[in-house]
Design a protein around this motif. Structure first.
Motif, short mmCIF file in Angstrom:
data_model
loop_
_atom_site.label_atom_id
_atom_site.label_comp_id
_atom_site.label_asym_id
_atom_site.label_seq_id
_atom_site.Cartn_x
_atom_site.Cartn_y
_atom_site.Cartn_z
N ALA A 467 0.87 -1.21 0.04
CA ALA A 467 0.04 0.04 0.06
C ALA A 467 0.93 1.15 -0.10
N GLU A 468 0.33 2.24 -0.50
CA GLU A 468 1.04 3.57 -0.36
C GLU A 468 0.32 4.63 0.64
N PHE A 469 1.29 5.33 1.23
CA PHE A 469 0.73 6.01 2.64
C PHE A 469 1.05 7.36 2.30
N ARG A 470 0.18 8.22 2.44
CA ARG A 470 0.33 9.73 2.13
C ARG A 470 0.39 10.37 3.53
N ILE A 507 -7.82 -6.52 5.84
CA ILE A 507 -8.27 -5.21 5.57
C ILE A 507 -8.11 -5.04 4.46
N ALA A 508 -7.05 -5.20 3.58
CA ALA A 508 -6.83 -5.04 2.33
C ALA A 508 -8.12 -5.33 1.43
N LYS A 510 -11.06 -6.43 2.42
CA LYS A 510 -12.32 -5.66 2.78
C LYS A 510 -12.47 -4.30 2.11
N ILE A 511 -11.29 -3.68 1.72
CA ILE A 511 -11.21 -2.58 1.22
C ILE A 511 -11.42 -2.48 -0.36
N LYS A 512 -10.67 -3.49 -1.05
CA LYS A 512 -10.87 -3.89 -2.29
C LYS A 512 -12.22 -4.34 -2.86
N ASN A 513 -13.11 -5.03 -2.00
CA ASN A 513 -14.32 -5.35 -2.25
C ASN A 513 -15.12 -4.11 -2.51
N LYS A 514 -14.91 -2.96 -1.84
CA LYS A 514 -15.52 -1.83 -1.80
C LYS A 514 -15.35 -0.83 -2.79
N ILE A 515 -13.92 -1.00 -3.48
CA ILE A 515 -13.45 -0.04 -4.34
C ILE A 515 -14.50 0.33 -5.49
N GLY A 516 -14.92 1.44 -5.73
CA GLY A 516 -16.07 1.87 -6.86
C GLY A 516 -17.11 2.17 -6.13
N ASN A 517 -17.32 1.57 -4.75
CA ASN A 517 -18.58 2.03 -4.20
C ASN A 517 -18.36 3.19 -2.90
N ASN A 518 -19.11 3.45 -2.09
CA ASN A 518 -18.82 4.10 -1.00
C ASN A 518 -17.97 3.78 0.13
N ILE A 519 -16.95 4.12 0.41
CA ILE A 519 -15.86 3.67 1.37
C ILE A 519 -15.66 4.66 2.14
N ALA A 520 -16.55 5.78 2.33
CA ALA A 520 -16.19 6.95 2.96
C ALA A 520 -16.31 6.55 4.48
N ASN A 521 -17.12 5.69 4.73
CA ASN A 521 -17.32 5.18 6.24
C ASN A 521 -16.17 4.13 6.78
N SER A 539 -7.11 5.55 -5.33
CA SER A 539 -7.02 4.21 -5.14
C SER A 539 -7.50 3.41 -6.08
N LYS A 540 -6.82 2.18 -6.43
CA LYS A 540 -7.25 1.26 -7.31
C LYS A 540 -7.12 -0.01 -6.45
N LYS A 541 -8.08 -1.23 -7.06
CA LYS A 541 -7.90 -2.44 -6.34
C LYS A 541 -6.62 -3.19 -6.24
N ASN A 542 -5.76 -2.72 -7.25
CA ASN A 542 -4.19 -3.30 -7.17
C ASN A 542 -3.33 -2.17 -6.58
N HIS A 543 -3.86 -1.10 -6.19
CA HIS A 543 -3.15 0.03 -5.48
C HIS A 543 -3.68 0.92 -4.54
#
Length: 562
Positions: A467-470, A507-508, A510-521, A539-543
Motif C-alpha cells: 500500500a501507499e501511505f500519504r 483489511i486490504a 475488505k477495502i478492495k471489495n468496496k472500491i468503486g462504491n462508497n467507502i467513506a465510512n 486508489s485502485k484495487k491493485n494499488h
C-alpha cells in the motif's frame, strides 16, 4: 419564540431582541457564496451559522449564488458547493436562488436610482476612477461626468445594456459623496460591462451588477430577515443600507457582522488557493493539504467533526487565529471512538525468525477496538517472516531506546516476544533484514523473572498487501501565511511525504471489495502511527492509497516520517 443567549454566539441576543419587538417575525437567513471556487473551512463556519440559526428559531435558510461576475464563475463550482452543503448535513429551503435570476429587477432599480439623480454613467477608465477616488488621507474628487442629466444617463445606461460600449468604456456609479471618510461611499460602481457568457443567463446580458448592488437587493427580494457576513464587509454595510434606503424595495433586511475564521498554517483565500493550483504546488481544490471542505473530506475529516469544530470556536466579533490543533482534536476525538484498529508498516524492515518452521502459521483473533466490543474482531496471522517499522530497530546501542536492538527483547503486538540476534546488510552497508529468536512460550504470557518489554506492531510477510501511505504536514511553515504578501516563500517542502509499505491482507480485501462504491465510512487507526482513510480518488484495487487524517495524540512516532 425566545431562545436563551448562547455564550458562543452574540447573534442570538440580537435575534431575541428582534423577536421581542415582533413576535410574528419569521426568521430567514441565507448562505450566499460566489461560485468562483470551492468552499473551505471558513465557509463551513458560515454555513453552520446560517443553517443552525434558522433551525433553532424555526425559520428558513436560503442557498443563493451571488453570481455577478461570469469571468470567474462556472457551473463546476456551483455543483461542488451544493455537494459540500449537503455533505455537511444541511438542506436549504425551497429552490436554489441566484442573483442572476433577479437581473431584470436589479436593472429596474438601477434605473430608479438614475431617475432620482442618485446614479450616473461614468466614462472614466478603471485607473482614473481609482485615482479620482482618493485615499484614506486624501478626499476624492468628482468625475467630470457626474453632473450629466437624468435623461442622458438613462440613454447611456440603455446603450450600455445593448452593448454599444466596449468593456471598461463606461460604468454606472452611485452618486453619493466623493468627500466621504469611507472610501466605499465615494460613488461606488453599481454596473460594469462584461462581454462573457454567463453560466445561468447565457448571452442575455452584457452588463452585470456589482456584488454590493446585487447582494443587498437580492436579500430584500428573498425576504431575508438577518444577513450575516464577516467583518471585512463591515464598511460595505453603509452601501448596503444606502441602496435599500434609496430604492422602492419593500423589505429591509439587516446586516450583522461576525469574525471570519483564521486558521493556523492555512490559506483560506480562494484567490491564493487558485495560485497554488495554477503553479501546481497542490493537486487541485480537493488536495488534502488545504482546508477546502472537499480537501478535508478526502483527508478523512467527517461532516460531524467539522460541525463540532465550528460550534467550539463560536461566533464573535473578535478576529483571532484559531489553533489548528483544535480542528485536529475534533476529528481525533471522533475517530478514536469508531476507527477499526489494525496494523500497517509504512517503512518496512524484514525480520526472519530462525527457530520457526517455514510452514508455521498461527491465526490470532484480535479486537477491532480495545474499548468497543460491538466493532467486532478480525484475524491476523503470525509466520516466521514479518515486517516491522524501520524506526523500531536501532543498530547502535542506546540505553534510553526502548524498542528492538541487538541482544534485547521486544513484544510483538498481540503476539510473542522476540530477541534480535543478527543484522544482514547489503554491499552498501544498508540493513536489509534482521535475524531474531522467537519465544513461543510467551503468547499472552508475561516473561518469567523479567520486566514486560515494550510493544511494537508488525505484519506477516505472507499475509501482507502493499500500500501507499500519504503523510500530510502543514502546507506552510509559519502560523499565519494569509498575512504574508509573498506567502509562497513560506511553503513547507515536507507537506506531503509518500511511504511504500504494507497493510494486513484481510483489511486490504475488505477495502478492495468496496472500491468503486462508497467507502467513506471506513476509518482506520494504524496502531502506533495514526488515523487513516482510503483515498477514494486515486486508489485502485491493485494499488491502495491511504491518506493520513490526523496523528495520534502522542505524535512522537509519526515525526520520524517527516
Amino acid at each position: 419564540m425566545n431562545i436563551k443567549n448562547n455564550s458562543n454566539n452574540f447573534l442570538h441576543n440580537i435575534i431575541n431582541k428582534d423577536l421581542k419587538k415582533n413576535k410574528n417575525l419569521l426568521l430567514r437567513t441565507r448562505f450566499p457564496p460566489e461560485p468562483n471556487g470551492y468552499l473551505h473551512i471558513g465557509h463551513a463556519k458560515s454555513i453552520c451559522l446560517n443553517f443552525e440559526i434558522a433551525k433553532l428559531y424555526n425559520g428558513y435558510c436560503n442557498l443563493r449564488f451571488d453570481d455577478t461576475n461570469p469571468v470567474k464563475e462556472n457551473a463546476q463550482y456551483i455543483k461542488s458547493i451544493q455537494r459540500d452543503i449537503k455533505w455537511l448535513g444541511y438542506k436549504w429551503d425551497g429552490n436554489i436562488h441566484y442573483s442572476s435570476e433577479h437581473f431584470l429587477i436589479l436593472y429596474k432599480y438601477a434605473k430608479e436610482l438614475i431617475k432620482k439623480n442618485l446614479a450616473y454613467v461614468d466614462e472614466l477608465t478603471k485607473e482614473e476612477i481609482k485615482e479620482y477616488r482618493g485615499t484614506l488621507k486624501k478626499p476624492g474628487k468628482n468625475s467630470p461626468y457626474r453632473n450629466r442629466s437624468i435623461s442622458e444617463n438613462l440613454k447611456l445606461f440603455k446603450k450600455m445594456k445593448k452593448g454599444f460600449f466596449r468593456e471598461g468604456e463606461a460604468c454606472l456609479r452611485a452618486k453619493i459623496n466623493m468627500q466621504s471618510s469611507y472610501i466605499i461611499m465615494r460613488d461606488p460602481v453599481l454596473y460594469r460591462i462584461i462581454f462573457k457568457e454567463h453560466h445561468q443567463t447565457k448571452k442575455k446580458w452584457c452588463i452585470y451588477p456589482t456584488y454590493d448592488f446585487a447582494h443587498c437587493l437580492s436579500d430584500a427580494i428573498e425576504k431575508i430577515t438577518h444577513s450575516f457576513c464577516t467583518l471585512e464587509f463591515q464598511d460595505n454595510k453603509k452601501i448596503y443600507n444606502w441602496i435599500l434606503k434609496n430604492t422602492s424595495i419593500s423589505h429591509y433586511p439587516k446586516q450583522y457582522e461576525f469574525s471570519r475564521l483564521n486558521l493556523e498554517f492555512s490559506i483560506l483565500s480562494k484567490r491564493k488557493i487558485s495560485i497554488l493550483i495554477d503553479k501546481k504546488i497542490i493537486n487541485g481544490w480537493n488536495d488534502p493539504r488545504i482546508q477546502t471542505i472537499s480537501g478535508l473530506r478526502r483527508r478523512g475529516y467527517t461532516a460531524s467533526s467539522i460541525r463540532t469544530f465550528c460550534k467550539k470556536i463560536g461566533v464573535t466579533k473578535q478576529n483571532n487565529l484559531i489553533e489548528f490543533s483544535m480542528l485536529e482534536y475534533c476529528i481525533r476525538n471522533e475517530l478514536n471512538k469508531k476507527s477499526v484498529r489494525t496494523m500497517a508498516v509504512l517503512d518496512p524492515i524484514k525480520i526472519f525468525l530462525y527457530n520457526i518452521d517455514d510452514n508455521y502459521v498461527k491465526k490470532l483473533i484480535v479486537p477491532n477496538h480495545p474499548n468497543d466490543p460491538s466493532l467486532g474482531t478480525h484475524e491476523i496471522f503470525f509466520t516466521n517472516t514479518i515486517y516491522i517499522e524501520r524506526k523500531d530497530f536501532k543498530e547502535k546501542y542506546d540505553k534510553k531506546y526502548k524498542r528492538l536492538k541487538i541482544g534485547h527483547e521486544i513484544r510483538l503486538r498481540y503476539s510473542y516476544i522476540i530477541k534480535a540476534e543478527k543484522i544482514k546488510k547489503d554491499k552498501n552497508g544498508n540493513i536489509i533484514s534482521l535475524v531474531c529468536f522467537c519465544d513461543l512460550n510467551t503468547l499472552g504470557k508475561k516473561p518469567s523473572n523479567k520486566k514486560n518489554p515494550s510493544v511494537i506492531h508488525w505484519i506477516s510477510l505472507k499475509h501482507s498487501f502493499p500500500a501507499e501511505f500519504r503523510i500530510y504536514n502543514s502546507l506552510f511553515n509559519i502560523k499565519n501565511p494569509e498575512q504574508e504578501e509573498n506567502f509562497l516563500s513560506f511553503l513547507n517542502p515536507d507537506s506531503l511525504i509518500i511511504k511504500k509499505g504494507f497493510i494486513e491482507i484481510n483489511i486490504a480485501q475488505k477495502i478492495k471489495n468496496k472500491i468503486g462504491n462508497n467507502i467513506a465510512n471506513l476509518f482506520f487507526q494504524f496502531e502506533r502511527i495514526g488515523y487513516f482513510c482510503i483515498d477514494q480518488i486515486d486508489s485502485k484495487k491493485n494499488h491502495l492509497i491511504f491518506n493520513q487524517t490526523v496523528r495520534l495524540k502522542d505524535s512522537s512516532n509519526i515525526k520520524n516520517y517527516s
